[in-house]
Design an enzyme around this catalytic site. Sequence first.
Site, PDB file in Angstrom:
ATOM      1  N   HIS A 111      12.999  -2.589  -1.997  1.00  0.00           N
ATOM      2  CA  HIS A 111      12.373  -2.559  -3.318  1.00  0.00           C
ATOM      3  C   HIS A 111      13.179  -3.437  -4.270  1.00  0.00           C
ATOM      4  CE1 HIS A 111       9.998  -0.881  -6.571  1.00  0.00           C
ATOM      5  NE2 HIS A 111      11.127  -0.819  -7.265  1.00  0.00           N
ATOM      6  N   ARG A 129       0.844  -1.198   0.000  1.00  0.00           N
ATOM      7  CA  ARG A 129       0.000   0.000   0.000  1.00  0.00           C
ATOM      8  C   ARG A 129       0.876   1.244   0.000  1.00  0.00           C
ATOM      9  NH1 ARG A 129      -5.218  -0.178   1.674  1.00  0.00           N
ATOM     10  NH2 ARG A 129      -5.135   1.805   2.745  1.00  0.00           N
ATOM     11  N   ILE A 130       0.432   2.236  -0.725  1.00  0.00           N
ATOM     12  CA  ILE A 130       1.121   3.525  -0.702  1.00  0.00           C
ATOM     13  C   ILE A 130       0.762   4.222   0.609  1.00  0.00           C
ATOM     14  CG2 ILE A 130       1.193   5.811  -1.789  1.00  0.00           C
ATOM     15  CD1 ILE A 130       0.810   4.334  -4.480  1.00  0.00           C
ATOM     16  N   LEU A 131       1.765   4.780   1.268  1.00  0.00           N
ATOM     17  CA  LEU A 131       1.522   5.463   2.540  1.00  0.00           C
ATOM     18  C   LEU A 131       1.076   6.897   2.279  1.00  0.00           C
ATOM     19  CD1 LEU A 131       4.712   4.200   4.391  1.00  0.00           C
ATOM     20  CD2 LEU A 131       2.367   3.433   4.790  1.00  0.00           C
TER      21      LEU A 131
HETATM   22  C1  GAR Z   1      10.078  -8.189  -2.058  1.00  0.00           C
HETATM   23  O1  GAR Z   1      10.765  -8.670  -3.185  1.00  0.00           O
HETATM   24  C2  GAR Z   1      10.095  -6.694  -2.018  1.00  0.00           C
HETATM   25  O2  GAR Z   1      11.248  -6.163  -2.556  1.00  0.00           O
HETATM   26  C3  GAR Z   1       8.889  -6.365  -2.849  1.00  0.00           C
HETATM   27  O3  GAR Z   1       7.928  -7.319  -2.513  1.00  0.00           O
HETATM   28  C4  GAR Z   1       8.577  -8.526  -2.160  1.00  0.00           C
HETATM   29  C5  GAR Z   1       8.013  -8.994  -0.844  1.00  0.00           C
HETATM   30  O4  GAR Z   1       8.474 -10.275  -0.548  1.00  0.00           O
HETATM   31  N1  GAR Z   1       8.426  -5.040  -2.563  1.00  0.00           N
HETATM   32  C6  GAR Z   1       7.850  -4.247  -3.461  1.00  0.00           C
HETATM   33  O5  GAR Z   1       7.648  -4.584  -4.610  1.00  0.00           O
HETATM   34  C7  GAR Z   1       7.473  -2.884  -2.944  1.00  0.00           C
HETATM   35  N2  GAR Z   1       6.953  -2.070  -3.985  1.00  0.00           N
HETATM   36  P1  GAR Z   1       8.198 -10.909   0.884  1.00  0.00           P
HETATM   37  O6  GAR Z   1       6.727 -10.717   1.218  1.00  0.00           O
HETATM   38  O7  GAR Z   1       8.528 -12.357   0.698  1.00  0.00           O
HETATM   39  O8  GAR Z   1       9.103 -10.237   1.878  1.00  0.00           O
END
Ligand code: GAR
Length: 202
Positions: free
Chosen positions: A110, A92-94
């Site tokens: 990210h 979610r965007i904060l």
């Molecule tokens: C991670 O790869 C993170 O970098 C990405 O979601 C995944 C969560 O993995 N985040 C985003 O894309 C943020 N925009 P996880 O639930 O296994 O930690």
Amino acid sequence: SKSIAVMASGRGSNLKVILDAVAAGECPVDVRLVICDRGDAKALDIARAAGVANVIYLNPKDYDGREQFDAECADLLDRHGCQWIVLAGYMRILSSSFVRRFRGRIINIHPSILPAFTGARAVEDALAYGVKLSGCTVHLVDEVLDGGPILAQSIVPVLDDDNRDSLHARIQIEEHKLYPATLKRMVEDGFTIEGRRVIWAS
Ligand code: GAR
């Protein structure tokens, strides 16, 4: 050690490696609170299994918009005395009022080498663009989506036969090293910010 909250929406593998690092004495933080915005997030089970004292699911549908949802999160964070907010696959965007309230104390991971490929489809976007290197970024959160000062990055190669899942899996191996290590460095060493640049104290 610092008290932190982790906010997650999904699989929770980054939450898991942070909790494992804490349990192994390799990451001097106390995970006081985990907040998920999805009831089916595996992150909830991971947090409960690790014995996190406060594991909370908030359903966005129960709130009248982003501001109210974030206000509830903010109250929980304050009530539990969380000094840092660690976003771990929180999708979610904060709201800007949330970011202002916790300015400089929110960090995110990210799955790209920022500033390339911001947003929710970073891995697909990098693959479609044809870059030969990608990776992950740990950064401070400000009002610009995926735009805050960069704390740490790791790179991985993009292979010719990669698809989204294979590339994401390779990136996650690096995430799982980088996120606990960066948290440890934040607590033990600290940093200052000059312009956009994060300068580590040691
Ligand atoms: C991670 O790869 C993170 O970098 C990405 O979601 C995944 C969560 O993995 N985040 C985003 O894309 C943020 N925009 P996880 O639930 O296994 O930690």
